[in-house]
Design a protein around this motif. Structure first.
Motif, PDB file in Angstrom:
ATOM      1  N   GLY A 164      -7.325   3.363  -3.681  1.00  0.00           N
ATOM      2  CA  GLY A 164      -8.362   3.879  -2.807  1.00  0.00           C
ATOM      3  C   GLY A 164      -8.326   5.385  -2.820  1.00  0.00           C
ATOM      4  O   GLY A 164      -7.489   6.007  -3.477  1.00  0.00           O
ATOM      5  N   PRO A 165      -9.232   6.031  -2.075  1.00  0.00           N
ATOM      6  CA  PRO A 165      -9.330   7.490  -2.102  1.00  0.00           C
ATOM      7  C   PRO A 165      -8.300   8.186  -1.220  1.00  0.00           C
ATOM      8  O   PRO A 165      -7.814   7.622  -0.239  1.00  0.00           O
ATOM      9  CB  PRO A 165     -10.742   7.756  -1.579  1.00  0.00           C
ATOM     10  N   LEU A 166      -7.983   9.404  -1.605  1.00  0.00           N
ATOM     11  CA  LEU A 166      -7.203  10.313  -0.775  1.00  0.00           C
ATOM     12  C   LEU A 166      -8.151  11.419  -0.332  1.00  0.00           C
ATOM     13  O   LEU A 166      -8.326  12.416  -1.031  1.00  0.00           O
ATOM     14  CB  LEU A 166      -6.017  10.885  -1.550  1.00  0.00           C
ATOM     15  N   GLY A 167      -8.808  11.216   0.802  1.00  0.00           N
ATOM     16  CA  GLY A 167      -9.724  12.222   1.309  1.00  0.00           C
ATOM     17  C   GLY A 167      -8.972  13.464   1.767  1.00  0.00           C
ATOM     18  O   GLY A 167      -7.806  13.383   2.158  1.00  0.00           O
ATOM     19  N   ILE A 168      -9.617  14.610   1.702  1.00  0.00           N
ATOM     20  CA  ILE A 168      -8.996  15.862   2.123  1.00  0.00           C
ATOM     21  C   ILE A 168      -9.608  16.285   3.455  1.00  0.00           C
ATOM     22  O   ILE A 168     -10.759  16.741   3.507  1.00  0.00           O
ATOM     23  CB  ILE A 168      -9.205  16.967   1.072  1.00  0.00           C
ATOM     24  N   PRO A 169      -8.870  16.142   4.557  1.00  0.00           N
ATOM     25  CA  PRO A 169      -9.442  16.464   5.871  1.00  0.00           C
ATOM     26  C   PRO A 169      -9.394  17.952   6.175  1.00  0.00           C
ATOM     27  O   PRO A 169      -8.602  18.694   5.585  1.00  0.00           O
ATOM     28  CB  PRO A 169      -8.511  15.703   6.833  1.00  0.00           C
ATOM     29  N   PRO A 170     -10.214  18.425   7.100  1.00  0.00           N
ATOM     30  CA  PRO A 170     -10.156  19.828   7.507  1.00  0.00           C
ATOM     31  C   PRO A 170      -8.917  20.157   8.326  1.00  0.00           C
ATOM     32  O   PRO A 170      -8.571  21.324   8.498  1.00  0.00           O
ATOM     33  CB  PRO A 170     -11.428  20.019   8.343  1.00  0.00           C
ATOM     34  N   ALA A 171      -8.243  19.109   8.836  1.00  0.00           N
ATOM     35  CA  ALA A 171      -7.009  19.299   9.604  1.00  0.00           C
ATOM     36  C   ALA A 171      -6.196  18.018   9.530  1.00  0.00           C
ATOM     37  O   ALA A 171      -6.748  16.922   9.457  1.00  0.00           O
ATOM     38  CB  ALA A 171      -7.324  19.635  11.061  1.00  0.00           C
ATOM     39  N   GLY A 172      -4.869  18.171   9.532  1.00  0.00           N
ATOM     40  CA  GLY A 172      -4.003  17.003   9.567  1.00  0.00           C
ATOM     41  C   GLY A 172      -3.695  16.426   8.201  1.00  0.00           C
ATOM     42  O   GLY A 172      -3.982  17.013   7.160  1.00  0.00           O
ATOM     43  N   SER A 173      -3.114  15.225   8.202  1.00  0.00           N
ATOM     44  CA  SER A 173      -2.620  14.569   7.002  1.00  0.00           C
ATOM     45  C   SER A 173      -3.720  13.839   6.237  1.00  0.00           C
ATOM     46  O   SER A 173      -4.464  13.036   6.809  1.00  0.00           O
ATOM     47  CB  SER A 173      -1.529  13.554   7.393  1.00  0.00           C
ATOM     48  N   SER A 174      -3.798  14.085   4.932  1.00  0.00           N
ATOM     49  CA  SER A 174      -4.739  13.351   4.077  1.00  0.00           C
ATOM     50  C   SER A 174      -4.382  11.875   4.026  1.00  0.00           C
ATOM     51  O   SER A 174      -5.260  11.000   4.048  1.00  0.00           O
ATOM     52  CB  SER A 174      -4.722  13.935   2.660  1.00  0.00           C
ATOM     53  N   ILE A 175      -3.081  11.582   3.950  1.00  0.00           N
ATOM     54  CA  ILE A 175      -2.632  10.190   3.860  1.00  0.00           C
ATOM     55  C   ILE A 175      -3.028   9.431   5.115  1.00  0.00           C
ATOM     56  O   ILE A 175      -3.572   8.318   5.051  1.00  0.00           O
ATOM     57  CB  ILE A 175      -1.111  10.124   3.634  1.00  0.00           C
ATOM     58  N   VAL A 176      -2.774  10.006   6.281  1.00  0.00           N
ATOM     59  CA  VAL A 176      -3.099   9.335   7.540  1.00  0.00           C
ATOM     60  C   VAL A 176      -4.602   9.184   7.699  1.00  0.00           C
ATOM     61  O   VAL A 176      -5.099   8.114   8.056  1.00  0.00           O
ATOM     62  CB  VAL A 176      -2.502  10.108   8.734  1.00  0.00           C
ATOM     63  N   TRP A 177      -5.351  10.237   7.423  1.00  0.00           N
ATOM     64  CA  TRP A 177      -6.786  10.241   7.700  1.00  0.00           C
ATOM     65  C   TRP A 177      -7.562   9.277   6.810  1.00  0.00           C
ATOM     66  O   TRP A 177      -8.399   8.504   7.294  1.00  0.00           O
ATOM     67  CB  TRP A 177      -7.335  11.659   7.538  1.00  0.00           C
ATOM     68  N   TYR A 178      -7.307   9.290   5.515  1.00  0.00           N
ATOM     69  CA  TYR A 178      -8.105   8.448   4.619  1.00  0.00           C
ATOM     70  C   TYR A 178      -7.315   7.352   3.911  1.00  0.00           C
ATOM     71  O   TYR A 178      -7.879   6.360   3.451  1.00  0.00           O
ATOM     72  CB  TYR A 178      -8.847   9.307   3.586  1.00  0.00           C
ATOM     73  N   GLY A 179      -5.988   7.539   3.832  1.00  0.00           N
ATOM     74  CA  GLY A 179      -5.173   6.468   3.264  1.00  0.00           C
ATOM     75  C   GLY A 179      -5.196   5.210   4.101  1.00  0.00           C
ATOM     76  O   GLY A 179      -4.847   4.129   3.633  1.00  0.00           O
ATOM     77  N   VAL A 180      -5.673   5.342   5.354  1.00  0.00           N
ATOM     78  CA  VAL A 180      -5.740   4.191   6.257  1.00  0.00           C
ATOM     79  C   VAL A 180      -6.543   3.043   5.650  1.00  0.00           C
ATOM     80  O   VAL A 180      -6.216   1.865   5.847  1.00  0.00           O
ATOM     81  CB  VAL A 180      -6.323   4.607   7.629  1.00  0.00           C
ATOM     82  N   HIS A 181      -7.593   3.346   4.893  1.00  0.00           N
ATOM     83  CA  HIS A 181      -8.409   2.285   4.307  1.00  0.00           C
ATOM     84  C   HIS A 181      -7.589   1.430   3.336  1.00  0.00           C
ATOM     85  O   HIS A 181      -7.639   0.198   3.363  1.00  0.00           O
ATOM     86  CB  HIS A 181      -9.600   2.887   3.565  1.00  0.00           C
ATOM     87  N   THR A 182      -6.839   2.088   2.472  1.00  0.00           N
ATOM     88  CA  THR A 182      -6.034   1.360   1.490  1.00  0.00           C
ATOM     89  C   THR A 182      -4.903   0.610   2.172  1.00  0.00           C
ATOM     90  O   THR A 182      -4.586  -0.538   1.811  1.00  0.00           O
ATOM     91  CB  THR A 182      -5.487   2.348   0.441  1.00  0.00           C
ATOM     92  N   PHE A 183      -4.307   1.218   3.183  1.00  0.00           N
ATOM     93  CA  PHE A 183      -3.210   0.554   3.880  1.00  0.00           C
ATOM     94  C   PHE A 183      -3.690  -0.578   4.772  1.00  0.00           C
ATOM     95  O   PHE A 183      -2.936  -1.496   5.078  1.00  0.00           O
ATOM     96  CB  PHE A 183      -2.386   1.578   4.665  1.00  0.00           C
ATOM     97  N   GLU A 184      -4.942  -0.537   5.180  1.00  0.00           N
ATOM     98  CA  GLU A 184      -5.507  -1.675   5.914  1.00  0.00           C
ATOM     99  C   GLU A 184      -5.513  -2.914   5.015  1.00  0.00           C
ATOM    100  O   GLU A 184      -5.158  -4.019   5.448  1.00  0.00           O
ATOM    101  CB  GLU A 184      -6.926  -1.350   6.364  1.00  0.00           C
ATOM    102  N   MET A 185      -5.918  -2.729   3.756  1.00  0.00           N
ATOM    103  CA  MET A 185      -5.886  -3.841   2.804  1.00  0.00           C
ATOM    104  C   MET A 185      -4.455  -4.297   2.547  1.00  0.00           C
ATOM    105  O   MET A 185      -4.172  -5.497   2.468  1.00  0.00           O
ATOM    106  CB  MET A 185      -6.555  -3.422   1.493  1.00  0.00           C
ATOM    107  N   LEU A 186      -3.554  -3.333   2.411  1.00  0.00           N
ATOM    108  CA  LEU A 186      -2.157  -3.648   2.099  1.00  0.00           C
ATOM    109  C   LEU A 186      -1.514  -4.493   3.193  1.00  0.00           C
ATOM    110  O   LEU A 186      -0.883  -5.529   2.907  1.00  0.00           O
ATOM    111  CB  LEU A 186      -1.390  -2.332   1.900  1.00  0.00           C
TER     112      LEU A 186
END
Length: 300
Positions: A164-186
Motif C-alpha cells: 500500500g502507499p506511504l503517504g507524506i503528511p504535513p505533520a507527524g508520522s507517515s507510517i501512522v497516518w497512511y500506513g494504517v490502510h495496509t495494516f488494517e488489511m494485515l
C-alpha cells in the motif's frame, strides 16, 4: 428523511468528510454507490496543518450544496444528532475531540488512524471501555471484497504480504497516518497477538516485518506515491491467495458497514483490533527511528 439517522461530522480537513457525505445524500451519487438511511446534518469545520483555509472553504461549499449546515461550535454541531463521525485528518487531534464527544451518549465513528500514538490510542480505548461508549474506528481497507475472498481461501495464514502507499503528511508520522490502510488489511487477515516489528527504509518507502507466535510472519510494503493496495496470503499447507483491491468501492463498503452500526447494530470491527493496528503502526515508527526490532505493546 424522517427515519434517517442524523449525523454530526467533526472536521473537514479530510476528503472523507466529502466522500462519505456524497454516498449518503448527494443527488448525483451513482445508485451503486449510494447508501440510504444516513444523512449528515451538520459539520464542524476548522483549519488544521492537513488542510488550509482555501481548501476548507471549497469543501464547505460542496457540503452546503448537499444540505449540510456548517457550524463553529461543538455544541451546535451535535444538537439533535443521532451519531457523531470524527473526520479529522490530523491524528494528533483525535484524543482531544474524542474526549469532547465521549460524554454525549451517542455512537461515535472515529476515522483512521485511531490516534497519533499508541499511548493516546490506549487512552481512547480505556475511556471507551470504562464508560461503555459505542465506538468504532477503521480504515476503508477493512472490507474490500478482494480481501474477503482471499481470507475465505486462506482463513489462517502463516505468511502474508501486503502492499500500500506511504503517504507524506504535513505533520507527524507517515507510517501512522497512511500506513494504517495496509495494516488494517494485515490485522484483518492475521488477527491480533503480534510480538515484534522491524522497519527497513529504502529509496521509495519502507518494508515492515511483523512476527507472530509459531513463526508466523507478515510483511507490509509501503511505497511513496503508489496508491494501490493488495497482497498475498499463504499457509503451511500450500494454500495461496493473491488479491488486488478495487478502490472504487471501498468508501461505499465502509459507509454500508457504518449504517448497521450507527442504527444500533453490532460494532463492525472489534475495538481491540483497532488498538492492535495502532500498536503495530506506532511500533513500526519506533523501529524506523531506532533501526532495531521493537516489541509490540500488549496490555489490552
Amino acid at each position: 428523511m424522517a427515519n434517517e439517522i442524523k449525523i454530526a461530522v467533526i472536521g473537514l480537513d479530510t476528503s472523507h468528510s466529502i466522500e462519505f457525505t456524497k454516498r449518503m445524500q448527494a443527488p448525483d451519487c451513482p445508485a451503486d454507490m449510494k447508501v440510504d438511511g444516513l444523512r449528515v446534518m451538520t459539520c464542524l469545520a476548522f483549519v488544521t496543518p492537513f488542510q488550509n483555509e482555501e481548501g476548507i472553504n471549497t469543501r464547505i461549499k460542496q457540503l452546503e450544496a448537499w444540505g449540510v449546515k456548517i457550524t463553529s461550535t461543538l455544541e451546535e454541531t451535535v444538537k439533535g444528532a443521532d451519531a457523531v463521525m470524527i473526520e479529522i485528518d490530523d491524528p494528533s487531534l483525535h484524543l482531544e475531540y474524542f474526549k469532547k464527544c465521549s460524554e454525549l451518549g451517542l455512537p461515535i465513528y472515529l476515522d483512521k488512524p485511531m490516534a497519533d500514538t499508541y499511548v493516546n490510542a490506549k487512552i481512547i480505548y480505556d475511556i471507551s471501555k470504562k464508560n461503555n461508549i459505542k465506538i468504532c474506528s477503521m480504515s476503508s481497507l477493512r472490507f474490500p471484497p478482494a480481501l474477503n475472498e482471499a481470507i475465505n481461501k486462506v482463513p489462517k495464514p502463516d505468511f502474508s504480504y501486503f502492499f500500500g502507499p506511504l503517504g507524506i503528511p504535513p505533520a507527524g508520522s507517515s507510517i501512522v497516518w497512511y500506513g494504517v490502510h495496509t495494516f488494517e488489511m494485515l490485522v484483518r487477515a492475521m488477527g491480533r497477538g503480534a510480538l515484534s516489528v522491524h522497519t527497513k527504509k529504502h529509496s521509495n518507502g519502507v518494508v515492515i516485518v511483523v512476527e507472530y507466535p509459531d513463526k508466523k510472519v507478515a510483511i507490509a510494503d509501503l511505497i511513496e506515491r503508489c496508491f494501490q493496495y493488495g497482497g498475498t496470503l499463504r499457509d503451511k499447507g500450500g494454500s495461496i491467495a493473491p488479491f488486488v483491491v478495487d478502490k472504487k468501492i471501498i468508501y461505499t463498503d465502509l459507509v454500508r458497514e457504518l449504517f448497521g452500526f450507527l442504527k444500533g447494530g453490532p460494532v463492525p470491527v472489534p475495538f481491540e483490533d483497532t488498538l492492535e493496528v495502532m500498536a503495530l503502526l506506532d511500533t513500526a515508527e519506533k523501529s524506523l527511528q531506532s533501526g532495531k526490532t521493537e516489541k509490540v505493546p500488549n496490555n489490552i
